[in-house]
Design an enzyme around this catalytic site. Structure first.
Site: not given
Ligand code: DGL
Length: 263
Positions: A8-9, A71, A150, A182, A184
């Site tokens: 993931d990012s 992600c 976050e 997403c 989050h």
């Molecule tokens: N993990 C990213 C997503 O699910 C969210 C956080 C980011 O913008 O890197 O799109």
């Protein structure tokens, strides 16, 4: 047995790891969070593709048998471009989430929320239309939701006000199903549910991708039937920040987060 690779990012992909651990408790997992370069949601498609290839090459060094892209932004922008370039099977969150939403909707009106990148790519919309061209999709980017989660702002007046503003187009479109597109957003389920109303179904893409991973591993005879299942965490920056936030996403503390210099 070889591990499953997940990337993931940043920290958000732990919502997917949580589901994988729940549904596949015997599997070993290697997780990579690109905390040096997060967020991906506002970056260009070319950049997200480049980062994704580097992340996959890192996971392959750990001899992973399967890669799960946690992600949504990567799954939207990069997966279609890169998946045929690697021998290892790679799955993303878009198809499983879209499939579940099409299955769940009664009035054929689906809402999608995600980062700017995910919404701009129209990945969910295209996947849904392929499954059922009659479905009307209303898609909205909710960029403030990531920093809220976050920062631990999961409820309260500010979050509710922002959620009402973001979700109004979905209410106007009378959607009966919303994809939480997403990593989050599963943590904001209570506030999203309150704004959308209790009859609107929320599709958690983390849960759906874990179901998909389970199915693919079973069909390819790659399931680990024994073992206790351990997870190793790697990040490209700030392991302390990651560890502090990880508990919120994973529901338990993480130890041994290692910083690597793969970027
Ligand atoms: N993990 C990213 C997503 O699910 C969210 C956080 C980011 O913008 O890197 O799109």
């Amino acid at each position: 047995m070889r591990p499953i690779g997940v990337f993931d990012s940043g920290v958000g992909g732990l919502t997917v790891v949580k589901e994988l651990i729940r549904q596949l408790p015997n599997e070993d997992i290697v997780y990579f969070g690109d905390t040096a370069r997060v967020p991906y949601g506002i970056k260009s498609k070319e950049t997200v593709i480049r980062f994704s290839i580097e992340n996959i090459l890192f996971l392959l060094k750990h001899d992973v048998k399967f890669i799960c892209i946690a992600c949504n932004t990567v799954s939207s922008y990069a997966l279609p471009e890169i998946k045929n370039h690697f021998k290892v099977p790679i799955v993303g969150v878009i198809s499983p989430g879209a499939r579940e939403a099409v299955y769940a909707t009664q009035n054929k009106r689906i809402g999608v929320i995600g980062t700017k990148g995910t919404i701009k790519s129209r990945a969910y919309e295209l996947e849904i239309k392929q499954l059922d061209p009659k479905v009307k999709v209303t898609a909205v980017a909710c960029p403030l939701f990531v920093p809220f989660v976050e920062e631990g702002w999961l409820s309260g007046e500010v979050v509710s006000t922002v959620a009402k503003e973001y979700l109004q187009p979905l209410k106007d479109a009378k959607v009966d199903t919303v994809i939480l597109g997403c990593t989050h957003y599963p943590l904001l389920k209570p506030v999203i549910k309150r704004v959308m109303g209790k009859d609107v179904k929320l599709i958690d893409s983390a849960k759906q991708v874990a179901i998909e991973v389970n199915k693919i591993l079973a069909s390819e005879n790659l399931l680990n039937k024994k073992g206790r299942g351990r997870t190793d965490f790697f990040v490209s920056d700030n392991p302390e920040w990651f560890s502090n936030l990880a508990g919120r996403f994973l529901g338990r503390p993480t130890k041994n987060v290692k910083k690597v210099n793969n970027v």
